[in-house]
Write an enzyme that holds these catalytic residues in place. Sequence first.
Site: not given
Ligand code: BGC
Length: 884
Positions: A306
Amino acid sequence: MMWLAQFALLVTSLVQPSLQQDGNSTAPFPSATYPNATSPNPAASVDASFSPPYYPSPWGTGAGEWASAYAKAKAFVSQLTLTEKVNLTTGVGWQSERCVGQNGAIPRLGFRSMCLQDSPVGVRDTDYNSVFPAGVNVAATFDRGLAYARGQAMGSEHQMKGTDVQLGPVAGPLGRAPEGGRNWEGFSPDPVLTGILFAQTVQGIQSAGVIACGKHYIANEQEHFRQATEAASYGYDISDAVSANIDDVTMHELYLWPFADAVRAGVASIMCSYNQVNNSYACQNSHTINYLLKGELDFQGFLVSDWQGQHSGVGSALAGLDLTMPGDTLFNSGQSYWGPNLTVAVLNGTIPQWRLDDMAVRIIAAWYYVGRDKTSIPINFDSWTLDTYGYQHFFAKEGYTLINEHVDVRQEHANLIRQIGSASTVLLKNTNNALPLTGKERSTAVFGEDAGSNPYGPNGCPDRGCDNGTLGMAWGSGSANFPYLVTPETAIQNEVLSNHGVFQSITNDYAAMQIQQLASQASVAIVFANADSGEGYISVDGNEGDRNNITLWKGGDVLIQNVSALCNNTIVVIHSTGPVLLGNYSSNPNITAILWAGVPGEQSGNSIADILYGRVNPGAKLPFTLAETREDYGTDLLYIPNNGKAAPQTPFTEGVFIDYRALDRAGVTPAYEFGYGLSYTTFSYSNLQVKTILGMNGTYTPTTGSTPPAPTYGTIANNTADYQFPANLTYVPYYIYPYLNSTDLKTAANSSDYGDNSDVPPNSQNSSSQPLLPAGGAPGGNPELYDVLYEVTATITNTGGIAGEEVPQLYISLGGPYDPKVVLRNFERLSIQPGTSATFTADITRRDLSNWDTVAQNWAISSYPKTIYVGSSSRKLPLTATLS
Ligand code: BGC
């Protein structure tokens, strides 16, 4: 521009890249504050606060259906230099390219950087895209076909925008606590319902030639404290992210279950989460990654972090991370745990070549697996602005060019969106057939801000971070821009006007006098209310992602009470991201009908009008329990740090007893139970038959044997001079490159830890053949787990006057003292004409009848008697049989 909001909260001190950090913290949390003894299953009572190390990281083998993708990937990776391989594994930095995440390109071989783009409801941060109903709505459909169709439609929109990896679907959070901010992005707190629809969505997305990314692995059950940096922005002083402390049984029987389904279905990438699991970060946890995901589940695709979920360089690599996103340590730091540091770590032998090769092969194999070699088109949008012209490298403000081609990718998806919206609307109450309405009501009144539009426009709040107007989508990175939002107010007005009726609406919930006046005159009053939630980087009304409670927002309860006090035909419609408390509405005689419509997407109004006016007969079922009180759920979120400045601890002491399993165990009656939902017709259940296929006496063979030794692809020249910044490179500031700025590795690494290998875990560099795990052996786990032991059939008869859809559900009692009363194991949505019958057919697999045995580290069928039930909800189970 909208994007600035997401991570503006996260700016904090720069963490130096560490080359030597172990994947696992070994500091156990004091067990005095974490009473394992209260775990409901004594077999589960390992010290759940400690995550046992497991090394080496399993290398992909091309198992199952992956053979041909692996053959192509191996041929490709064999040609690569060290820095080209590193480029595949490392994002180029936050806002350095046009998608929310992109890795490095390999121009020499014509391989463009891969585009990773949110979200699980569509294509985020662009225009001319659709907004699909949320995952929780798909769960309410209990419909495999709709889950697949939605996945395929979303995948197709991503494909047409140039996305390589759609960052969805979601099975973490599962929904341990009803307030969980991102529960709506996922499906249901039931692992079987989630697992089946998660897998269908994956297959739908990938059928469109786009890599699906199942997220967030694992136990990502709350927004509070998911990142120490984000927590700091809310004034909490903690050194590390929250730890979800889970025992082995609960991990297998609940949280891992849907991921097993997705891996079996061929999910080509998985995103590890921000939180810690048993005090080891999910993106460097060798137990959850090496042992569970890549060992037991034999996952062949790649694991991506993530965004900013990586916390170490060597530690995460050896613990099984394959791709770091967005590539920089913290957004726009210009530094990376990998990039040049990975180049150094391979050259100095800290990370073996086979591990880097495995990362590269997994990434390229995923690309071939879904057919990206045939489906890839140039990226035609930009995540950071909707302007047509702008900077290719947004943060560095370099490369002014055409960045948004505004390609309309919606196709005919509005029809599917409308269909899923109505197919996911749960009819909870319908006294004296108050619904469907005829459209000929003398005077129709609509109440509630949740019926109307957002005064700022449907996209007026960045990442939908507000609760203005009707709730078509909740907030966070799981959002997308609306092409339009059909409000309930508009759709119902259109309906009434087409019948020459009278229509008025009040969308100010606090206009008490006007509300009283209109309510007392209406022949039917339709009241809309909602409860919203989202991702932790946005706080709405003091709800820091997670909801603070499960009551209705914006005075919804007062509104419902005011209207229903004056109109004896009040219909309540709830839009919400999860469970809400319904007070006395189920018994209030003036409230003639209640509908739960979830988070339905762009066609919200048309979908609810289809139900209200009977064009669609409701067939949805509750994907969670609507309890009478908050306490009935038996779980809670942690809102205040509980471990000083150290990582907050959330012991999952309830084990597998979440949602309906908790209420069943406590003998508490809910307002409306899991699986419940009415129709405008009625159904009867009869004629349960259980056919033995393999039965329970057959043997289950633990997987034995071992892997081949770790392969390497191509040779890596050990001359540091080969990896210096090329003289002709046009350097983009803050961009993450794989190159070194010195031929001296220590100087290139620029880390005070350099040379200290004490944290490289034992066995982590071992490339020799490794034992297979007994519960492993194929993608998704031991193939015999999916053997069909019984086939169940039952007759479902439509006893009413109109065609309808019913979802017969198969539950099993596993019989042991620590088992839930019943667990859902299968379901099927059937369409049945009036006066006719349909046959419900459901398989029961070995896994369906097994518990996790912590000693054998395998699934086993206990000797307790097993009972099966078929019915229309988790508590209406008229048909039953015992398995011998
Ligand atoms: C989220 C993810 C997301 C990523 C990219 C993160 O803060 O937890 O679900 O895909 O950001 O935007």
